[in-house]
Design an enzyme around this catalytic site. Sequence first.
Site, PDB file in Angstrom:
ATOM      1  N   ARG A 184       0.836  -1.196   0.000  1.00  0.00           N
ATOM      2  CA  ARG A 184       0.000   0.000   0.000  1.00  0.00           C
ATOM      3  C   ARG A 184       0.879   1.258   0.000  1.00  0.00           C
ATOM      4  O   ARG A 184       1.833   1.349   0.764  1.00  0.00           O
ATOM      5  CB  ARG A 184      -0.948   0.003   1.198  1.00  0.00           C
ATOM      6  N   GLY A 221      -3.142  -5.156  -4.887  1.00  0.00           N
ATOM      7  CA  GLY A 221      -4.514  -5.296  -4.403  1.00  0.00           C
ATOM      8  C   GLY A 221      -4.927  -4.295  -3.332  1.00  0.00           C
ATOM      9  O   GLY A 221      -6.040  -3.769  -3.356  1.00  0.00           O
ATOM     10  N   CYS A 257       0.019  -8.767  10.969  1.00  0.00           N
ATOM     11  CA  CYS A 257       0.218  -9.026  12.393  1.00  0.00           C
ATOM     12  C   CYS A 257      -0.611 -10.184  12.909  1.00  0.00           C
ATOM     13  O   CYS A 257      -0.791 -10.323  14.128  1.00  0.00           O
ATOM     14  CB  CYS A 257      -0.053  -7.763  13.197  1.00  0.00           C
ATOM     15  N   ASP A 290     -10.394 -10.201   7.680  1.00  0.00           N
ATOM     16  CA  ASP A 290      -9.856  -8.852   7.474  1.00  0.00           C
ATOM     17  C   ASP A 290     -10.809  -7.715   7.837  1.00  0.00           C
ATOM     18  O   ASP A 290     -10.392  -6.758   8.474  1.00  0.00           O
ATOM     19  CB  ASP A 290      -9.419  -8.714   6.007  1.00  0.00           C
ATOM     20  N   ARG A 296       0.979 -12.658  -1.909  1.00  0.00           N
ATOM     21  CA  ARG A 296      -0.318 -13.081  -1.358  1.00  0.00           C
ATOM     22  C   ARG A 296      -0.984 -14.173  -2.171  1.00  0.00           C
ATOM     23  O   ARG A 296      -0.589 -14.460  -3.301  1.00  0.00           O
ATOM     24  CB  ARG A 296      -1.239 -11.871  -1.272  1.00  0.00           C
TER      25      ARG A 296
HETATM   26  N1  LIG Z   1       6.386 -14.810  15.298  1.00  0.00           N
HETATM   27  C1  LIG Z   1       5.128 -14.943  14.942  1.00  0.00           C
HETATM   28  N2  LIG Z   1       4.752 -14.641  13.670  1.00  0.00           N
HETATM   29  C2  LIG Z   1       3.449 -14.763  13.343  1.00  0.00           C
HETATM   30  C3  LIG Z   1       2.475 -15.197  14.287  1.00  0.00           C
HETATM   31  N3  LIG Z   1       1.262 -15.201  13.663  1.00  0.00           N
HETATM   32  C4  LIG Z   1       1.470 -14.780  12.399  1.00  0.00           C
HETATM   33  N4  LIG Z   1       2.773 -14.513  12.180  1.00  0.00           N
HETATM   34  C5  LIG Z   1       3.391 -14.064  10.913  1.00  0.00           C
HETATM   35  O1  LIG Z   1       2.959 -12.759  10.638  1.00  0.00           O
HETATM   36  C6  LIG Z   1       2.766 -12.585   9.228  1.00  0.00           C
HETATM   37  C7  LIG Z   1       1.408 -12.043   8.941  1.00  0.00           C
HETATM   38  O2  LIG Z   1       0.398 -12.911   9.408  1.00  0.00           O
HETATM   39  P1  LIG Z   1      -1.103 -12.842   8.836  1.00  0.00           P
HETATM   40  O3  LIG Z   1      -1.931 -13.722   9.678  1.00  0.00           O
HETATM   41  O4  LIG Z   1      -1.133 -13.117   7.386  1.00  0.00           O
HETATM   42  O5  LIG Z   1      -1.448 -11.279   9.085  1.00  0.00           O
HETATM   43  P2  LIG Z   1      -2.670 -10.380   8.630  1.00  0.00           P
HETATM   44  O6  LIG Z   1      -2.167  -9.470   7.556  1.00  0.00           O
HETATM   45  O7  LIG Z   1      -3.056  -9.598   9.866  1.00  0.00           O
HETATM   46  O8  LIG Z   1      -3.771 -11.266   8.176  1.00  0.00           O
HETATM   47  C8  LIG Z   1       3.003 -13.929   8.581  1.00  0.00           C
HETATM   48  O9  LIG Z   1       4.283 -13.903   8.006  1.00  0.00           O
HETATM   49  C9  LIG Z   1       2.928 -14.895   9.730  1.00  0.00           C
HETATM   50  O10 LIG Z   1       3.747 -16.007   9.528  1.00  0.00           O
HETATM   51  C10 LIG Z   1       2.922 -15.543  15.607  1.00  0.00           C
HETATM   52  O11 LIG Z   1       2.130 -15.969  16.465  1.00  0.00           O
HETATM   53  N5  LIG Z   1       4.233 -15.395  15.874  1.00  0.00           N
HETATM   54  C1  LIG Z   2      -4.832  -6.162   2.080  1.00  0.00           C
HETATM   55  C2  LIG Z   2      -4.207  -5.788   3.151  1.00  0.00           C
HETATM   56  O1  LIG Z   2      -4.553  -6.341   4.350  1.00  0.00           O
HETATM   57  P1  LIG Z   2      -3.988  -7.296   5.505  1.00  0.00           P
HETATM   58  O2  LIG Z   2      -2.488  -7.299   5.459  1.00  0.00           O
HETATM   59  O3  LIG Z   2      -4.535  -6.647   6.728  1.00  0.00           O
HETATM   60  O4  LIG Z   2      -4.526  -8.689   5.277  1.00  0.00           O
HETATM   61  C3  LIG Z   2      -3.169  -4.730   3.049  1.00  0.00           C
HETATM   62  O5  LIG Z   2      -2.666  -4.310   4.077  1.00  0.00           O
HETATM   63  O6  LIG Z   2      -2.854  -4.316   1.933  1.00  0.00           O
HETATM   64 MN   LIG Z   3      -4.656 -10.955   6.250  1.00  0.00          MN
END
Ligand SMILES: Nc1nc2c(ncn2[C@@H]2O[C@H](COP(=O)(O)OP(=O)(O)O)[C@@H](O)[C@H]2O)c(=O)[nH]1
Ligand SMILES: C=C(OP(=O)(O)O)C(=O)O
Ligand SMILES: [Mn+2]
Length: 625
Positions: free
Chosen positions: A86, A221, A272, A289, A386
């Site tokens: 982004r 995206g 995160c 999300d 992604r």
């Molecule tokens: N160290 C650590 N990394 C994590 C944990 N949960 C997720 N991650 C990492 O954080 C990144 C983003 O996670 P994701 O669930 O896709 O985040 P989203 O964008 O909030 O949906 C990925 O690379 C995961 O492997 C955790 O409990 N510990």
């Molecule tokens: C699509 C997105 O969302 P998220 O990483 O929260 O899944 C983004 O941050 O561009």
């Molecule tokens: Mn996500």
Amino acid sequence: MDALEKLRELLPEEQFEKVKAIDNPELHAFLAEWIEWLEPSKVFVCTDSEEDEQYVRWKALYYGEEKMLETPNHTVHYDNYYDQARDKANTKLLVPGGKEIPFLNTKDRDEGLKEIRELMKGVMKGKELFICFFVLGPKNSIFTIPAVQLTDSAYVAHSEFILYRKGYEEFKRLGRNAKFFRFVHSAGELDERKTSKNLDKRRIYIDLVDDTVYSVNTQYGGNTIGLKKLAFRLTIQKAVKEGWLSEHMFLMRVNGPNGRKTYFTGAYPSMCGKTSTAMIPWENIVGDDLTFILPVNGVARGANVEKGVFGIIQGVNPEDDPIIWKVLHSPVEIIFSNVLVKDGKPYWNEMGVEIPEEGENHSGKWWKGKKDKEGNEIPPSHKNARFTVSLEHFPNVDLEALENPCGVEVGGMIFGGRDKDTWPPVREAFDWKHGVITMGASLESETTAATLGKEGVRAFNPMAILDFMSVPLGEYIENYLRFGEKLRKAPKIFAVNYFLRDENGNWLNHKLDKAVWLKWMELRVHGDVDAIETPIGYIPKYEDLARLFKEVLNKDYSREAYEKQFTIRVPELLAKIERIEKIYREKVKEVPEELFRVLEEERKRLLEAREKYGDYISPFVLERA
Ligand SMILES: Nc1nc2c(ncn2[C@@H]2O[C@H](COP(=O)(O)OP(=O)(O)O)[C@@H](O)[C@H]2O)c(=O)[nH]1
Ligand SMILES: C=C(OP(=O)(O)O)C(=O)O
Ligand SMILES: [Mn+2]
């Protein structure tokens, strides 16, 4: 000439008939104006039919924005090497007079509209324009918001078919009554790899007056999929006006004892852990999300805005993410973006299997050790690479909750971010107000590769929503506080931290430990276990966690690990309150007074505890107190 007449001139008969079938002069005027302005060589209007969706899928391949992979229904898409996340700097809210609003990137509306219109004049010459209709939230429900997308990217349209519910019939049904969102996107000029070329002219402008978002010279995206983060700015404004919540949250079912189903939402900044939490194999995902939460007869009811996942692929491995892994290896419709491809197979960083030493990736032809213009070594896939896939393909999806026009009752709401040294892994707020203020409004998180710019910098990110905020922050928090008062029983609020590190920078928790925190929170929602009162809320007792670690993960959880993770870190917590208070006092305007009161009470509790027990307080000490 009326808009419909103009459309009859602009469109071939077959396409014209499709827009004519929607009885909405406002829509017709919008379409006529923009078709004329964008000057596409061809226009395709998508209805809800399977053929029209198939047409878009096919066009993504035909125009080279996607390529087929070996597994049927799998494709790969690349964004420009410098268009992988982004673009916060060039994403602006257009407000009359260009009023400055703290933390929001605003621009004078007239100026912004003029600029973006100029950038888009004739931008689709030689290209095909896709006109697509979708809805946010379940169809024909209390949550539904219709939206129309104009784009010259078949990849963007294709992604939307995977991620959102179709809305052509809904537009027909609503006719003139539809109040709809509008998105106008052009990838702009493309290079030989079919990626956006004019990145210096990349702009994402959000017109809050007309519920319209314009996006140009980008494909990533997060910058282009209208119904995702672009619509989010519009729904935040709408929710604050109307007294409900539009949040950057997953929605999931946690399965309690004796078949009990408890729904949780969770707000963590991008990258995160939303997707990986909602995907825990033995629980059930509803969304990963975006969640709408409405007060219905005194109950907070949540629904997923979407029906698919645009998830981060780095780190997805068979052990930690068995379900995603399996879906990614089955012949269901998936778009992989910015991954490494070799012999028709996709590969990504930290996938837990051997990765080829050459192939094609987001940088073009790639080999191990390849460097970019800045001299940085290029990894096999981009950190923000992604996958895009519909939730229906996941065996752990809660379909009933996903499609329920009344949503599901929210039992708990979780806030979390990347915090190496301050918050414990999980804790519960004393009440709604305490949670909203000391957890949601006080959230900080280290920056990630989901946005362009430096990573790993601790940043203020209230409710994980700051990047998308479209109203003054004070108003947003006020709405949150008042929301709780509309409820007979407010959801419990929790805060988690998956990212605690020790002195050497090692993680204090495993990726799956979150599954245990979830089970504990589920029990707390129903008052099934006791907890330890601390100055910052309730934390779990060792015995309960040890039992849950055994039951959920079949792991032994030591007293030492527990003590280290759940120690109350008074200096860090006090410093954080200082930072947060300063921001709200000095930078944010019109902050509800109770925010300062609640932070002050928390500070007092911490100071008193420090008097008695010192800087670092073991949970065992507090338990005995
Ligand atoms: N160290 C650590 N990394 C994590 C944990 N949960 C997720 N991650 C990492 O954080 C990144 C983003 O996670 P994701 O669930 O896709 O985040 P989203 O964008 O909030 O949906 C990925 O690379 C995961 O492997 C955790 O409990 N510990
Ligand atoms: C699509 C997105 O969302 P998220 O990483 O929260 O899944 C983004 O941050 O561009
Ligand atoms: Mn996500």
